[in-house]
Design a protein around this motif. Structure first.
Motif, PDB file in Angstrom:
ATOM      1  N   HIS A  90      58.313  53.821  30.561  1.00  0.00           N
ATOM      2  CA  HIS A  90      58.500  52.611  31.667  1.00  0.00           C
ATOM      3  C   HIS A  90      58.964  53.154  33.088  1.00  0.00           C
ATOM      4  O   HIS A  90      58.460  52.494  34.124  1.00  0.00           O
ATOM      5  CB  HIS A  90      58.939  51.130  31.099  1.00  0.00           C
ATOM      6  CG  HIS A  90      60.486  51.123  31.104  1.00  0.00           C
ATOM      7  ND1 HIS A  90      61.079  51.600  29.860  1.00  0.00           N
ATOM      8  CD2 HIS A  90      61.341  50.680  31.972  1.00  0.00           C
ATOM      9  CE1 HIS A  90      62.539  51.720  30.189  1.00  0.00           C
ATOM     10  NE2 HIS A  90      62.668  51.036  31.150  1.00  0.00           N
ATOM     11  N   LEU A  91      59.859  53.742  32.825  1.00  0.00           N
ATOM     12  CA  LEU A  91      60.522  54.498  34.252  1.00  0.00           C
ATOM     13  C   LEU A  91      59.780  55.700  34.816  1.00  0.00           C
ATOM     14  O   LEU A  91      59.690  55.921  35.996  1.00  0.00           O
ATOM     15  CB  LEU A  91      61.883  54.815  33.787  1.00  0.00           C
ATOM     16  CG  LEU A  91      63.006  53.713  33.578  1.00  0.00           C
ATOM     17  CD1 LEU A  91      64.311  54.391  32.919  1.00  0.00           C
ATOM     18  CD2 LEU A  91      63.114  52.702  34.843  1.00  0.00           C
ATOM     19  N   LYS A  93      56.462  55.387  34.620  1.00  0.00           N
ATOM     20  CA  LYS A  93      55.366  54.695  35.288  1.00  0.00           C
ATOM     21  C   LYS A  93      56.014  54.191  36.703  1.00  0.00           C
ATOM     22  O   LYS A  93      55.254  54.259  37.913  1.00  0.00           O
ATOM     23  CB  LYS A  93      55.022  53.482  34.570  1.00  0.00           C
ATOM     24  CG  LYS A  93      53.920  52.373  35.257  1.00  0.00           C
ATOM     25  CD  LYS A  93      53.591  51.448  34.251  1.00  0.00           C
ATOM     26  CE  LYS A  93      52.554  50.678  34.939  1.00  0.00           C
ATOM     27  NZ  LYS A  93      52.063  49.737  34.059  1.00  0.00           N
ATOM     28  N   LYS A  94      57.120  53.656  36.598  1.00  0.00           N
ATOM     29  CA  LYS A  94      57.832  53.268  38.009  1.00  0.00           C
ATOM     30  C   LYS A  94      57.863  54.230  38.836  1.00  0.00           C
ATOM     31  O   LYS A  94      57.426  54.059  40.262  1.00  0.00           O
ATOM     32  CB  LYS A  94      59.286  52.354  37.557  1.00  0.00           C
ATOM     33  CG  LYS A  94      59.827  52.039  38.839  1.00  0.00           C
ATOM     34  CD  LYS A  94      61.176  51.490  38.369  1.00  0.00           C
ATOM     35  CE  LYS A  94      61.893  51.075  39.649  1.00  0.00           C
ATOM     36  NZ  LYS A  94      63.097  51.266  39.977  1.00  0.00           N
ATOM     37  N   GLU A  98      55.805  54.718  42.484  1.00  0.00           N
ATOM     38  CA  GLU A  98      56.524  54.852  43.780  1.00  0.00           C
ATOM     39  C   GLU A  98      56.253  55.890  44.693  1.00  0.00           C
ATOM     40  O   GLU A  98      56.311  55.894  45.736  1.00  0.00           O
ATOM     41  CB  GLU A  98      58.100  54.875  43.453  1.00  0.00           C
ATOM     42  CG  GLU A  98      59.029  53.701  43.063  1.00  0.00           C
ATOM     43  CD  GLU A  98      60.304  53.656  42.629  1.00  0.00           C
ATOM     44  OE1 GLU A  98      60.810  54.789  42.580  1.00  0.00           O
ATOM     45  OE2 GLU A  98      60.795  52.683  42.154  1.00  0.00           O
TER      46      GLU A  98
END
Length: 184
Positions: A90-91, A93-94, A98
């Motif tokens: 999930h990080l 993807k973040k 960004e």
């Protein structure tokens, strides 16, 4: 920050096949469906490595430039997320959103893909031709965090130009240097 050098990967060797989760869109993908018309860059990265953070902006720029020329980029993270939770999907993807990744950011949960590629560090770059045969395994460029050499991507770029213009494989391929992959 410990420095780890990339392992050997024989030029001419076929890229090991894989099927991994693309963290950007949560779709499972394989190498065959992702490969580029003229070539494919496979790069092992992660979210937290200072060597990767150092080149991220130029990596995205180079990917944007060369994907339009038929060379596809594929990023893979193989780190143990229990010990390094900042590298969780999930990080990933973040971070990809960004930084505006225009390429997949795949999660190698079992670390089998990293082992198949004999990957050792982040970043670790592999360039394959249209038939998925290795033509380059080496560094992005000579820049490292703190050495005051501008990030250029020159080494990888030169290898891609040789591939696109059907020039001989680069003889002087310097190994990549970065953080060691965080093995389970």
């Amino acid at each position: 920050m410990a420095r780890t050098e990339s392992n050997e990967f024989e030029l001419g060797r076929k890229a090991p096949e894989f099927r991994l989760l693309n963290t950007i869109d949560d779709i499972w993908v394989d190498l065959e469906s992702l490969k580029g018309k003229n070539g494919t860059v496979v790069v092992f990265i992660c979210n937290h490595c200072p060597f990767v953070i150092h080149i991220n902006e130029k990596l995205v720029q180079l990917a944007n430039d060369y994907q339009s020329k038929g060379i596809r980029f594929i990023a893979i993270s193989s780190n143990d997320i229990e010990k390094y939770p900042q590298d969780a999907p999930h990080l990933m993807k973040k971070l990809a959103l960004e930084l505006n990744f225009t390429f997949p950011y795949l999660f190698d949960e079992t670390q089998m893909v990293a082992k198949a590629y004999n990957a050792a560090c982040t970043p670790d770059f592999y360039l394959f031709d249209a038939d998925l045969k290795a033509v380059y395994h080496g560094q992005f460029d000579d820049s490292r965090p703190g050495n005051n050499i501008p990030v250029s991507g020159n080494d990888l770029q030169k290898a891609m130009e040789h591939l696109l213009h059907k020039k001989p494989i680069l003889e002087n391929q310097k190994p990549s240097i970065g953080c060691g992959i965080k093995w389970k």
